[in-house]
Design an enzyme around this catalytic site. Structure first.
Site, PDB file in Angstrom:
ATOM      1  N   GLU A   1      -3.618  -9.834   4.221  1.00 52.70           N
ATOM      2  CA  GLU A   1      -3.946  -9.423   5.825  1.00 52.70           C
ATOM      3  C   GLU A   1      -4.891 -10.448   5.300  1.00 52.70           C
ATOM      4  O   GLU A   1      -5.396 -11.084   6.541  1.00 52.70           O
ATOM      5  CB  GLU A   1      -4.997  -7.966   5.459  1.00 52.70           C
ATOM      6  CG  GLU A   1      -3.617  -7.082   5.379  1.00 52.70           C
ATOM      7  CD  GLU A   1      -3.354  -5.944   4.164  1.00 52.70           C
ATOM      8  OE1 GLU A   1      -2.845  -7.126   2.762  1.00 52.70           O
ATOM      9  OE2 GLU A   1      -2.868  -4.874   4.232  1.00 52.70           O
TER      10      GLU A   1
ATOM     11  N   GLU B   1       1.017  -1.542   0.038  1.00 49.62           N
ATOM     12  CA  GLU B   1       0.056   0.418  -0.463  1.00 49.62           C
ATOM     13  C   GLU B   1       0.431   1.213   0.123  1.00 49.62           C
ATOM     14  O   GLU B   1       0.963   1.739  -0.750  1.00 49.62           O
ATOM     15  CB  GLU B   1      -0.730   0.482   1.068  1.00 49.62           C
ATOM     16  CG  GLU B   1      -1.897  -1.028   1.109  1.00 49.62           C
ATOM     17  CD  GLU B   1      -3.036  -1.208   2.332  1.00 49.62           C
ATOM     18  OE1 GLU B   1      -2.339  -1.810   3.581  1.00 49.62           O
ATOM     19  OE2 GLU B   1      -4.425  -1.604   2.259  1.00 49.62           O
TER      20      GLU B   1
HETATM   21  N1  CAA Z   1       5.098  -7.480  11.378  1.00 50.92           N
HETATM   22  C1  CAA Z   1       6.025  -7.212  12.678  1.00 50.92           C
HETATM   23  N2  CAA Z   1       7.057  -8.572  12.809  1.00 50.92           N
HETATM   24  C2  CAA Z   1       7.037  -9.049  10.570  1.00 50.92           C
HETATM   25  C3  CAA Z   1       5.937  -9.018  10.127  1.00 50.92           C
HETATM   26  C4  CAA Z   1       4.478  -7.612  10.018  1.00 50.92           C
HETATM   27  N3  CAA Z   1       4.006  -7.354   9.452  1.00 50.92           N
HETATM   28  N4  CAA Z   1       6.867  -9.401   9.075  1.00 50.92           N
HETATM   29  C5  CAA Z   1       8.071 -10.153   9.330  1.00 50.92           C
HETATM   30  N5  CAA Z   1       8.281  -9.922  10.538  1.00 50.92           N
HETATM   31  C6  CAA Z   1       8.718 -10.129  11.761  1.00 50.92           C
HETATM   32  C7  CAA Z   1       8.993 -11.472  12.203  1.00 50.92           C
HETATM   33  O1  CAA Z   1       7.972 -12.208  12.565  1.00 50.92           O
HETATM   34  C8  CAA Z   1      10.676 -11.816  12.303  1.00 50.92           C
HETATM   35  O2  CAA Z   1      10.427 -11.658  13.094  1.00 50.92           O
HETATM   36  P1  CAA Z   1      10.988 -12.636  14.291  1.00 50.92           P
HETATM   37  O3  CAA Z   1      12.671 -13.078  13.573  1.00 50.92           O
HETATM   38  O4  CAA Z   1      11.225 -11.618  15.383  1.00 50.92           O
HETATM   39  O5  CAA Z   1      10.357 -13.726  14.473  1.00 50.92           O
HETATM   40  C9  CAA Z   1      11.194 -10.748  11.574  1.00 50.92           C
HETATM   41  O6  CAA Z   1      10.260 -10.421  10.729  1.00 50.92           O
HETATM   42  C10 CAA Z   1      11.298 -11.607   9.843  1.00 50.92           C
HETATM   43  O7  CAA Z   1      10.409 -12.780   9.445  1.00 50.92           O
HETATM   44  P2  CAA Z   1      10.310 -14.377   8.981  1.00 50.92           P
HETATM   45  O8  CAA Z   1      10.895 -15.197   9.860  1.00 50.92           O
HETATM   46  O9  CAA Z   1       8.905 -14.280   9.335  1.00 50.92           O
HETATM   47  O10 CAA Z   1      10.922 -14.547   7.535  1.00 50.92           O
HETATM   48  P3  CAA Z   1      10.442 -15.068   6.695  1.00 50.92           P
HETATM   49  O11 CAA Z   1      11.574 -15.026   5.334  1.00 50.92           O
HETATM   50  O12 CAA Z   1      10.460 -16.939   7.095  1.00 50.92           O
HETATM   51  O13 CAA Z   1       9.265 -14.541   5.583  1.00 50.92           O
HETATM   52  C11 CAA Z   1       7.353 -12.759   5.254  1.00 50.92           C
HETATM   53  C12 CAA Z   1       8.955 -13.233   5.080  1.00 50.92           C
HETATM   54  C13 CAA Z   1       6.437 -14.096   4.339  1.00 50.92           C
HETATM   55  C14 CAA Z   1       7.309 -11.760   5.158  1.00 50.92           C
HETATM   56  C15 CAA Z   1       6.709 -13.416   6.375  1.00 50.92           C
HETATM   57  O14 CAA Z   1       7.524 -12.184   8.163  1.00 50.92           O
HETATM   58  C16 CAA Z   1       5.070 -12.982   6.292  1.00 50.92           C
HETATM   59  O15 CAA Z   1       4.202 -13.526   6.239  1.00 50.92           O
HETATM   60  N6  CAA Z   1       5.127 -11.489   7.625  1.00 50.92           N
HETATM   61  C17 CAA Z   1       4.298 -10.882   6.951  1.00 50.92           C
HETATM   62  C18 CAA Z   1       3.292 -10.788   6.089  1.00 50.92           C
HETATM   63  C19 CAA Z   1       2.099 -10.105   6.366  1.00 50.92           C
HETATM   64  O16 CAA Z   1       1.130 -10.917   6.820  1.00 50.92           O
HETATM   65  N7  CAA Z   1       1.595  -7.607   6.055  1.00 50.92           N
HETATM   66  C20 CAA Z   1       0.680  -7.863   6.170  1.00 50.92           C
HETATM   67  C21 CAA Z   1       0.614  -7.451   7.437  1.00 50.92           C
HETATM   68  S1  CAA Z   1      -1.120  -6.515   8.165  1.00 50.92           S
HETATM   69  C22 CAA Z   1      -1.100  -5.081   6.672  1.00 50.92           C
HETATM   70  O17 CAA Z   1      -0.157  -4.880   6.071  1.00 50.92           O
HETATM   71  C23 CAA Z   1      -2.418  -4.266   7.231  1.00 50.92           C
HETATM   72  C24 CAA Z   1      -2.512  -2.897   6.558  1.00 50.92           C
HETATM   73  O18 CAA Z   1      -3.432  -3.059   5.569  1.00 50.92           O
HETATM   74  C25 CAA Z   1      -2.770  -1.870   6.988  1.00 50.92           C
END
Ligand code: CAA
Length: 258
Positions: free
Chosen positions: A132, A112
């Site tokens: 999301e 976004e």
């Molecule tokens: N919020 C908080 N922490 C996050 C994060 C997020 N959106 N995305 C990644 N992190 C953190 C992880 O928790 C992890 O922290 P720890 O080492 O302390 O556990 C660190 O970043 C590294 O991430 P991963 O170990 O998960 O890395 P990966 O390579 O295995 O996976 C990923 C990468 C696919 C991006 C995965 O991290 C993921 O799915 N992240 C969330 C994506 C998501 O759902 N985004 C939408 C959020 S809601 C939103 O954005 C609402 C809106 O419209 C405003």
């Protein structure tokens, strides 16, 4: 001093760079980081030595979305009172052109934020998505609207309802990405694009940006009228006189932003 971003107001002549800098959290957008981006953009927008702004993350992530850990325990009323999207509204109102330099993840709020920017330069490793739905919510920072307007209803529906990611190639095919470059060049390419824009009349650039955005916000008749007024207004600038004189005299124009 901001804690979660780095700001360079002259990464190139007249070009500023705002870098998201929470690498361990994949640049997850907590409230503080968003406020810092807002403050940085307000200040760069007011700086006459800045004509275009590049926003990037790092090679691994532009931003993996809003900070899920910060949001997880909130109630609807907490969200209403915090009202984080007024910060996003301010970012959206930046008058100068914003170029997103995206490498790695641009997910949820990260996608976004990239879409609030006016153009997107992507590295070959960029991935875009609105995941999301996988955490029981939906996009809240414009994803259902901007993605739909950019890539069309059916593809936006697929991304928003399945949460799947698309590659830079696919994003480009759908018009979300302007250009794809090898990962080592994603930032320099975005800065080069910003520099090109920064060599034009900054007043004309601002008015042109404002007019293009009206295509999303107004019915066609009103938007055409708006465009016309901006076009006429530019004839009040020294840059218009300089630009047209330079064309006639077969030389390069020197725009002063006046
Ligand atoms: N919020 C908080 N922490 C996050 C994060 C997020 N959106 N995305 C990644 N992190 C953190 C992880 O928790 C992890 O922290 P720890 O080492 O302390 O556990 C660190 O970043 C590294 O991430 P991963 O170990 O998960 O890395 P990966 O390579 O295995 O996976 C990923 C990468 C696919 C991006 C995965 O991290 C993921 O799915 N992240 C969330 C994506 C998501 O759902 N985004 C939408 C959020 S809601 C939103 O954005 C609402 C809106 O419209 C405003």
């Amino acid at each position: 001093m901001p804690e979660f971003i780095l700001v360079n107001s002259q990464v190139a002549p007249f070009v500023a760079h705002v870098q998201l800098n929470r690498p361990k959290e994949l640049n997850a957008l907590n409230l503080e980081l968003m406020l810092e981006i807002k403050e940085a953009l307000l200040s760069l927008d007011a700086d006459p030595n800045v004509r275009a702004i590049v926003i990037s993350g790092n090679e691994r992530a532009f931003a993996a979305g809003a900070d899920i850990k910060q949001m997880a325990g909130r109630t609807a009323i907490d969200m209403l009172i915090i009202d984080q999207f007024t910060t996003w509204d301010s970012i959206r109102k930046t008058k100068k052109p914003l170029i997103a330099a995206v490498s790695g993840f641009a997910l949820g709020g990260g996608c976004e934020l990239a879409m609030i920017c006016d153009m997107i330069i992507a590295s070959e490793t960029a991935q875009f998505g609105q995941p999301e739905i996988n955490i029981g919510v939906m996009p809240g920072a414009g994803g259902t609207q901007r993605l739909t307007r950019i890539i069309g209803k059916n593809k936006a529906m697929e991304l928003v309802l399945t949460g799947k990611f698309i590659s830079a190639e696919e994003a480009k095919a759908y018009g979300l990405v302007n250009k794809i470059v090898p990962v080592e060049f994603f930032l320099s390419e975005a800065i080069a694009l910003a520099s090109d824009i920064a060599s034009k009349s900054p007043i004309a650039v601002q008015m042109a940006k404002e007019s293009v955005l009206k295509a999303y916000e107004m019915p066609l008749q009103e938007a055409l009228f708006f465009e016309r007024k901006n076009f006429y207004m530019l004839f009040a600038t020294e840059d218009q006189k300089e630009g047209m004189a330079a064309f006639v005299e077969k030389r390069k124009a020197e725009f002063k932003g006046k």
